[in-house]
Design an enzyme around this catalytic site. Structure first.
Site, PDB file in Angstrom:
ATOM      1  N   ASP A   1       4.507  -1.954  -3.440  1.00 51.26           N
ATOM      2  CA  ASP A   1       3.661  -1.238  -1.579  1.00 51.26           C
ATOM      3  C   ASP A   1       2.894  -1.189  -1.320  1.00 51.26           C
ATOM      4  OD1 ASP A   1       4.445   0.087   0.582  1.00 51.26           O
ATOM      5  OD2 ASP A   1       5.190   2.479  -0.235  1.00 51.26           O
TER       6      ASP A   1
ATOM      7  N   ASP B   1       3.526  -3.452   5.523  1.00 47.76           N
ATOM      8  CA  ASP B   1       3.565  -2.570   4.960  1.00 47.76           C
ATOM      9  C   ASP B   1       5.261  -3.265   4.395  1.00 47.76           C
ATOM     10  OD1 ASP B   1       4.956  -0.577   3.390  1.00 47.76           O
ATOM     11  OD2 ASP B   1       4.820   0.879   5.123  1.00 47.76           O
TER      12      ASP B   1
END
Length: 381
Positions: A89, A270
């Site tokens: 992430d 992201d």
């Protein structure tokens, strides 16, 4: 699906010793003094993240596409190794997995780390809590060996949850955060920073190729770039704030009309987010433009409309990055069509902020260069 927001460390103390060293000027510093650095980087941008497929300090790690919502890879922690499914992430900076001391319902559906089964694990008395949009995690910290593909990180600090709220249906066990250290729990060192300081990667870069629809074929690579995963040359964008992987965006247009980012704005790349997120007021106007109507928490679009809808263009650093309607609209197995746009970023009060999640990153191969604080984008193959 979003994996960031509030990070809080309850207690941790650690000594930091700084040893001064004699420094020799690097080629970068010499070029900067002569005002030649910018042109050198533009002409040799791909050389800063050279294909290192034959390098033992390069790792190309497979990811599994879960229903075009998230991308999951495997890591191991401990000795002997215990395997976990994780999200890599770029929107957070912490590593955590559930522990055997977790009795929450969510922990019953996930792999649990047993620190007592690892001969290299050292537990800490310090606790932490993390709050995500999807839920909350409470736990304690430990140190152990972490392995990602052929990369072995020693003494990595990580979180072990003893309370896990809201992750019951998550298709992953934990998260490996790849954001900047300033986003991590205080006084902890993220995984990628340990890769750099321990010298187990050849270059301070990582990259993502996210496949569309196919379950297999996606990869995250550390320590170099395999250029066979993109078309054309990488376009480099400076990071505007070293916290998230944040950049400056010029505007957002549809049919040559500005629909967002009216005076310039900020954008976060992201890999822990599925959607295209922006301020609710602006996103609601875009939903109307594409004839999306709210049904519960989703926005439904007539599937017959998709072929008539325009692409949306994100202009970044003077270049257009189109996202076609077949990408920003998802068709379910039941034959319904849903918009991938979501609101909610008005919490970023400094400037209009957008989050470009996997909807965008499936189209554009992305390189994250910590050595030069820039992001490279190129059309994915």
């Amino acid at each position: 699906m979003k994996w960031f927001v509030i990070l809080q460390l309850v207690a941790l103390s650690e000594c930091l010793v700084i040893i001064p060293l004699m420094k020799i000027k690097t080629m970068r510093e010499t070029l900067r003094e002569k005002n030649l650095l910018t042109s050198f980087q533009e002409e040799n941008s791909d050389e800063w993240s050279q294909n290192a497929a034959d390098d033992t300090k390069f790792s190309l790690h497979p990811l599994r596409n879960h229903m075009d919502l998230t991308y999951i890879g495997n890591i191991t922690i401990g000795t002997p190794p215990q395997e976990f499914r994780v999200i890599f992430d770029t929107g957070s900076s912490d590593l955590w997995v559930p522990s055997v001391n977790c009795y929450s319902p969510a922990c019953r559906t996930h792999k649990l780390f047993n620190p007592h089964s690892s001969t290299t694990c050292q537990l800490s008395p310090w606790t932490f809590n993390l709050t995500y949009i999807s839920g909350r995690i409470f736990g304690y910290l430990g140190h152990d060996t972490v392995q990602i593909g052929n990369l072995v990180i020693l003494g990595q600090i990580f979180g072990l949850s003893n309370t896990l709220i809201g992750f019951e249906k998550a298709p992953f066990d934990g998260i490996v955060g790849l954001g900047y250290p300033s986003l991590a729990l205080q006084w902890t060192t993220p995984v990628f920073d340990n890769m750099k300081t321990q010298g187990i990667i050849s270059q301070p870069v990582f990259a993502f190729y996210l496949s569309t629809q196919k379950e297999n074929g996606s990869v995250v690579m550390f320590g170099g770039v395999d250029h066979s995963y993109h078309k054309g040359k990488l376009r480099w964008i400076p990071v505007s704030r070293t916290h998230y992987w944040q950049i400056t965006m010029n505007r957002i247009t549809m049919n040559e009309v500005v629909v967002g980012c009216f005076r310039g704005c900020q954008a976060l790349l992201d890999t822990g987010t599925t959607y295209l997120l922006g301020p609710t007021r602006i996103v609601t106007a875009i939903q109307k433009l594409i004839s999306a109507r709210p049904v519960g928490q989703e926005y439904v679009v007539p599937c017959s409309n998709i072929r008539h809808l325009p692409s949306i263009f994100f202009t970044i650093n003077g270049h257009y990055y189109p996202v076609p309607p077949q990408t920003y609209i998802r068709k379910s197995h039941q034959g319904h069509c849903f918009s991938y746009f979501r609101g909610g970023t008005e919490n970023f009060k400094r400037a209009e902020t957008w989050i470009l999640g996997n909807v965008f990153l499936r189209l554009y191969f992305s390189v994250y260069d910590r050595g030069n604080n820039k992001i490279g984008l190129a059309p994915a193959v």
